[in-house]
Write a protein that holds these residues in place. Structure first.
Motif, PDB file in Angstrom:
ATOM      1  N   VAL A   1      39.305  39.636  41.587  1.00 23.91           N
ATOM      2  CA  VAL A   1      40.153  39.575  40.280  1.00 23.91           C
ATOM      3  C   VAL A   1      40.585  38.144  40.357  1.00 23.91           C
ATOM      4  CG1 VAL A   1      42.267  40.407  38.871  1.00 23.91           C
ATOM      5  CG2 VAL A   1      41.031  42.166  40.377  1.00 23.91           C
ATOM      6  N   LEU A   2      40.539  37.354  39.401  1.00 27.78           N
ATOM      7  CA  LEU A   2      40.685  36.074  39.005  1.00 27.78           C
ATOM      8  C   LEU A   2      42.103  35.615  38.247  1.00 27.78           C
ATOM      9  CD1 LEU A   2      37.302  34.690  37.843  1.00 27.78           C
ATOM     10  CD2 LEU A   2      38.181  34.599  40.289  1.00 27.78           C
ATOM     11  N   GLU A   3      42.484  36.506  37.482  1.00 27.98           N
ATOM     12  CA  GLU A   3      43.733  36.564  36.414  1.00 27.98           C
ATOM     13  C   GLU A   3      43.994  38.019  36.105  1.00 27.98           C
ATOM     14  OE1 GLU A   3      43.040  33.768  33.181  1.00 27.98           O
ATOM     15  OE2 GLU A   3      42.253  32.172  34.509  1.00 27.98           O
ATOM     16  N   GLY A   4      45.014  38.207  36.174  1.00 24.19           N
ATOM     17  CA  GLY A   4      45.630  39.416  35.458  1.00 24.19           C
ATOM     18  C   GLY A   4      45.455  40.510  36.648  1.00 24.19           C
ATOM     19  N   ALA A   5      45.693  41.837  35.851  1.00 23.72           N
ATOM     20  CA  ALA A   5      45.750  43.148  36.765  1.00 23.72           C
ATOM     21  C   ALA A   5      44.585  43.949  36.488  1.00 23.72           C
ATOM     22  CB  ALA A   5      46.963  43.657  36.798  1.00 23.72           C
ATOM     23  N   LEU A   6      43.682  44.573  37.147  1.00 26.97           N
ATOM     24  CA  LEU A   6      42.504  45.275  36.922  1.00 26.97           C
ATOM     25  C   LEU A   6      42.670  46.718  37.522  1.00 26.97           C
ATOM     26  CD1 LEU A   6      39.271  45.518  35.944  1.00 26.97           C
ATOM     27  CD2 LEU A   6      38.747  44.828  38.133  1.00 26.97           C
ATOM     28  N   ASP A   7      42.315  47.663  37.030  1.00 26.32           N
ATOM     29  CA  ASP A   7      42.258  49.046  37.481  1.00 26.32           C
ATOM     30  C   ASP A   7      41.012  49.109  37.811  1.00 26.32           C
ATOM     31  OD1 ASP A   7      44.960  49.547  37.178  1.00 26.32           O
ATOM     32  OD2 ASP A   7      44.688  50.674  35.499  1.00 26.32           O
ATOM     33  N   LEU A   8      40.539  49.576  38.944  1.00 25.56           N
ATOM     34  CA  LEU A   8      39.150  50.041  39.383  1.00 25.56           C
ATOM     35  C   LEU A   8      39.182  51.423  39.601  1.00 25.56           C
ATOM     36  CD1 LEU A   8      36.279  49.083  40.463  1.00 25.56           C
ATOM     37  CD2 LEU A   8      37.131  48.705  42.547  1.00 25.56           C
ATOM     38  N   GLY A   9      38.240  52.068  38.792  1.00 24.55           N
ATOM     39  CA  GLY A   9      38.092  53.655  39.044  1.00 24.55           C
ATOM     40  C   GLY A   9      36.657  53.847  39.954  1.00 24.55           C
ATOM     41  N   LEU A  10      36.975  54.554  40.833  1.00 25.61           N
ATOM     42  CA  LEU A  10      35.853  55.199  41.712  1.00 25.61           C
ATOM     43  C   LEU A  10      36.023  56.654  41.538  1.00 25.61           C
ATOM     44  CD1 LEU A  10      36.142  52.589  44.653  1.00 25.61           C
ATOM     45  CD2 LEU A  10      34.532  52.706  42.472  1.00 25.61           C
TER      46      LEU A  10
ATOM     47  N   ALA B   1      40.415  41.878  46.092  1.00 24.24           N
ATOM     48  CA  ALA B   1      39.156  42.103  45.915  1.00 24.24           C
ATOM     49  C   ALA B   1      38.876  43.589  46.894  1.00 24.24           C
ATOM     50  CB  ALA B   1      38.182  41.176  46.799  1.00 24.24           C
ATOM     51  N   ARG B   2      37.617  44.212  46.016  1.00 25.16           N
ATOM     52  CA  ARG B   2      37.172  45.395  46.669  1.00 25.16           C
ATOM     53  C   ARG B   2      35.632  45.438  46.701  1.00 25.16           C
ATOM     54  NH1 ARG B   2      41.762  45.707  47.357  1.00 25.16           N
ATOM     55  NH2 ARG B   2      43.134  47.379  47.322  1.00 25.16           N
ATOM     56  N   ARG B   3      35.145  45.895  48.038  1.00 19.94           N
ATOM     57  CA  ARG B   3      33.804  46.088  47.786  1.00 19.94           C
ATOM     58  C   ARG B   3      33.708  47.861  47.890  1.00 19.94           C
ATOM     59  NH1 ARG B   3      31.134  44.236  53.090  1.00 19.94           N
ATOM     60  NH2 ARG B   3      32.459  45.877  54.047  1.00 19.94           N
ATOM     61  N   PHE B   4      32.577  48.285  46.978  1.00 22.28           N
ATOM     62  CA  PHE B   4      32.326  49.665  46.927  1.00 22.28           C
ATOM     63  C   PHE B   4      30.751  49.928  46.551  1.00 22.28           C
ATOM     64  CE2 PHE B   4      33.346  48.146  42.651  1.00 22.28           C
ATOM     65  CZ  PHE B   4      32.464  48.594  41.953  1.00 22.28           C
ATOM     66  N   ALA B   5      30.530  51.184  47.122  1.00 18.19           N
ATOM     67  CA  ALA B   5      29.272  51.619  46.747  1.00 18.19           C
ATOM     68  C   ALA B   5      28.998  52.244  45.137  1.00 18.19           C
ATOM     69  CB  ALA B   5      28.921  53.259  47.284  1.00 18.19           C
ATOM     70  N   ALA B   6      28.261  51.392  44.380  1.00 17.49           N
ATOM     71  CA  ALA B   6      28.087  51.567  43.109  1.00 17.49           C
ATOM     72  C   ALA B   6      27.211  52.505  42.505  1.00 17.49           C
ATOM     73  CB  ALA B   6      28.076  50.217  42.363  1.00 17.49           C
ATOM     74  N   ASP B   7      26.556  53.187  43.485  1.00 19.99           N
ATOM     75  CA  ASP B   7      25.674  54.381  43.164  1.00 19.99           C
ATOM     76  C   ASP B   7      26.442  55.832  42.856  1.00 19.99           C
ATOM     77  OD1 ASP B   7      26.403  54.965  46.053  1.00 19.99           O
ATOM     78  OD2 ASP B   7      24.452  54.869  46.496  1.00 19.99           O
ATOM     79  N   ARG B   8      27.646  55.630  42.458  1.00 15.49           N
ATOM     80  CA  ARG B   8      28.420  56.537  42.021  1.00 15.49           C
ATOM     81  C   ARG B   8      29.198  56.220  40.700  1.00 15.49           C
ATOM     82  NH1 ARG B   8      33.517  56.314  46.173  1.00 15.49           N
ATOM     83  NH2 ARG B   8      33.397  54.083  46.289  1.00 15.49           N
ATOM     84  N   GLU B   9      29.703  57.014  40.030  1.00 14.23           N
ATOM     85  CA  GLU B   9      30.544  56.589  38.961  1.00 14.23           C
ATOM     86  C   GLU B   9      31.601  55.802  38.926  1.00 14.23           C
ATOM     87  OE1 GLU B   9      31.508  59.787  35.778  1.00 14.23           O
ATOM     88  OE2 GLU B   9      29.516  60.712  36.170  1.00 14.23           O
ATOM     89  N   HIS B  10      31.759  54.803  38.131  1.00 12.10           N
ATOM     90  CA  HIS B  10      32.922  53.784  38.457  1.00 12.10           C
ATOM     91  C   HIS B  10      33.236  53.247  36.906  1.00 12.10           C
ATOM     92  CE1 HIS B  10      28.946  51.628  38.916  1.00 12.10           C
ATOM     93  NE2 HIS B  10      29.676  50.364  38.739  1.00 12.10           N
ATOM     94  N   GLY B  11      34.224  52.640  37.075  1.00 12.13           N
ATOM     95  CA  GLY B  11      34.718  51.878  35.664  1.00 12.13           C
ATOM     96  C   GLY B  11      35.968  50.911  35.889  1.00 12.13           C
ATOM     97  N   TYR B  12      36.206  50.274  34.919  1.00 13.33           N
ATOM     98  CA  TYR B  12      37.173  49.176  34.902  1.00 13.33           C
ATOM     99  C   TYR B  12      38.060  49.035  33.788  1.00 13.33           C
ATOM    100  CZ  TYR B  12      33.298  47.135  37.515  1.00 13.33           C
ATOM    101  OH  TYR B  12      32.237  47.233  38.568  1.00 13.33           O
ATOM    102  N   ARG B  13      39.384  49.035  33.937  1.00  5.21           N
ATOM    103  CA  ARG B  13      40.202  49.219  32.742  1.00  5.21           C
ATOM    104  C   ARG B  13      41.439  48.049  33.130  1.00  5.21           C
ATOM    105  NH1 ARG B  13      42.902  54.939  33.870  1.00  5.21           N
ATOM    106  NH2 ARG B  13      44.345  54.135  35.592  1.00  5.21           N
ATOM    107  N   ASN B  14      41.935  47.420  31.881  1.00  2.93           N
ATOM    108  CA  ASN B  14      43.027  46.715  31.832  1.00  2.93           C
ATOM    109  C   ASN B  14      44.065  47.284  31.045  1.00  2.93           C
ATOM    110  OD1 ASN B  14      44.751  44.540  31.382  1.00  2.93           O
ATOM    111  ND2 ASN B  14      43.471  43.224  30.278  1.00  2.93           N
ATOM    112  N   ARG B  15      45.074  47.877  31.731  1.00  5.59           N
ATOM    113  CA  ARG B  15      46.366  48.272  31.057  1.00  5.59           C
ATOM    114  C   ARG B  15      47.545  47.133  31.011  1.00  5.59           C
ATOM    115  NH1 ARG B  15      48.724  52.572  34.630  1.00  5.59           N
ATOM    116  NH2 ARG B  15      47.986  51.267  36.349  1.00  5.59           N
ATOM    117  N   GLY B  16      47.240  46.058  31.069  1.00  2.00           N
ATOM    118  CA  GLY B  16      48.232  44.963  30.846  1.00  2.00           C
ATOM    119  C   GLY B  16      47.999  44.487  29.624  1.00  2.00           C
ATOM    120  N   GLU B  17      49.102  43.589  29.258  1.00  2.00           N
ATOM    121  CA  GLU B  17      49.263  43.021  28.061  1.00  2.00           C
ATOM    122  C   GLU B  17      48.441  41.546  27.837  1.00  2.00           C
ATOM    123  OE1 GLU B  17      53.408  42.636  27.038  1.00  2.00           O
ATOM    124  OE2 GLU B  17      53.643  44.710  27.544  1.00  2.00           O
ATOM    125  N   ARG B  18      47.572  40.958  28.887  1.00  2.00           N
ATOM    126  CA  ARG B  18      46.800  39.981  28.709  1.00  2.00           C
ATOM    127  C   ARG B  18      45.481  40.289  29.520  1.00  2.00           C
ATOM    128  NH1 ARG B  18      48.206  35.564  33.422  1.00  2.00           N
ATOM    129  NH2 ARG B  18      48.120  36.914  35.250  1.00  2.00           N
TER     130      ARG B  18
END
Length: 183
Positions: free
Chosen positions: A134-143, A155-172
């Protein structure tokens, strides 16, 4: 910024021809409808980020293959002249920083999510690993349905051969690097 649709169309046509696949066969492999694949090939429709990921996964190619190469070997491209994929409906912008490198088996993107944006990703090929910084802001990483909040500099490292997602619940907007390693 270049319009990526003509390159995406040509790349999809090339991949289908190389595999000898009909639109029906490509649809079964990617999970994208025949009609949508045909529209993308004809340049009548720009795929969403999620759709392009499905196509890349179905053909077992890197995501960055669908972006024009605009870099000298060993250096990042001039982003002003490089194709950027904007998915306004999803509130997501993807900029390739390093296209897929067949020797090192990785690619790197700068991703921006608008406030309230959510992006879901189907599982990638077995053995694919992602690194998110993450460079700026807040990221939700779903695994696998569980969410982890990451702030600037985390930062996070994860096995991407499973469902995953990214979301921004912030105001920027949130900006992050995504490095994808292929087996």
């Amino acid at each position: 910024m270049q319009e990526p649709t003509p390159h995406i169309a040509a790349t999809l046509k090339m991949l289908r021809a190389a595999q000898g696949w009909s639109l029906d066969r490509a649809s079964r492999a990617t999970g994208v409808s025949k009609a949508m694949l045909g529209q993308i090939e004809r340049g009548e429709s720009s795929p969403t980020v999620a759709t392009l990921w499905k196509i890349a996964g179905g053909f077992r190619v890197s995501f960055s293959l669908f972006f024009e190469q605009a870099s000298v070997e060993g250096s990042p491209p001039d982003n002003a002249a490089h194709a950027v994929l904007e998915d306004a409906a999803a509130g997501m912008t993807v900029t390739p920083l390093f296209a897929f490198d067949p020797d090192l088996r990785f690619e790197m993107f700068l991703i921006e999510l608008a406030p309230g944006a959510y992006s879901e990703s189907s599982p990638h090929e077995r053995g694919v690993v992602e690194h998110v910084v993450v460079l700026e802001g807040a990221l939700d990483l779903g695994l696998d349905g569980a969410w982890d909040a990451l702030g600037t500099g985390e930062a996070r490292r994860f096995a991407a051969d499973r469902e995953h997602g990214y979301r921004n619940r912030g105001e920027r907007a949130v900006r992050f690097h995504d490095v994808i390693h292929y087996p």
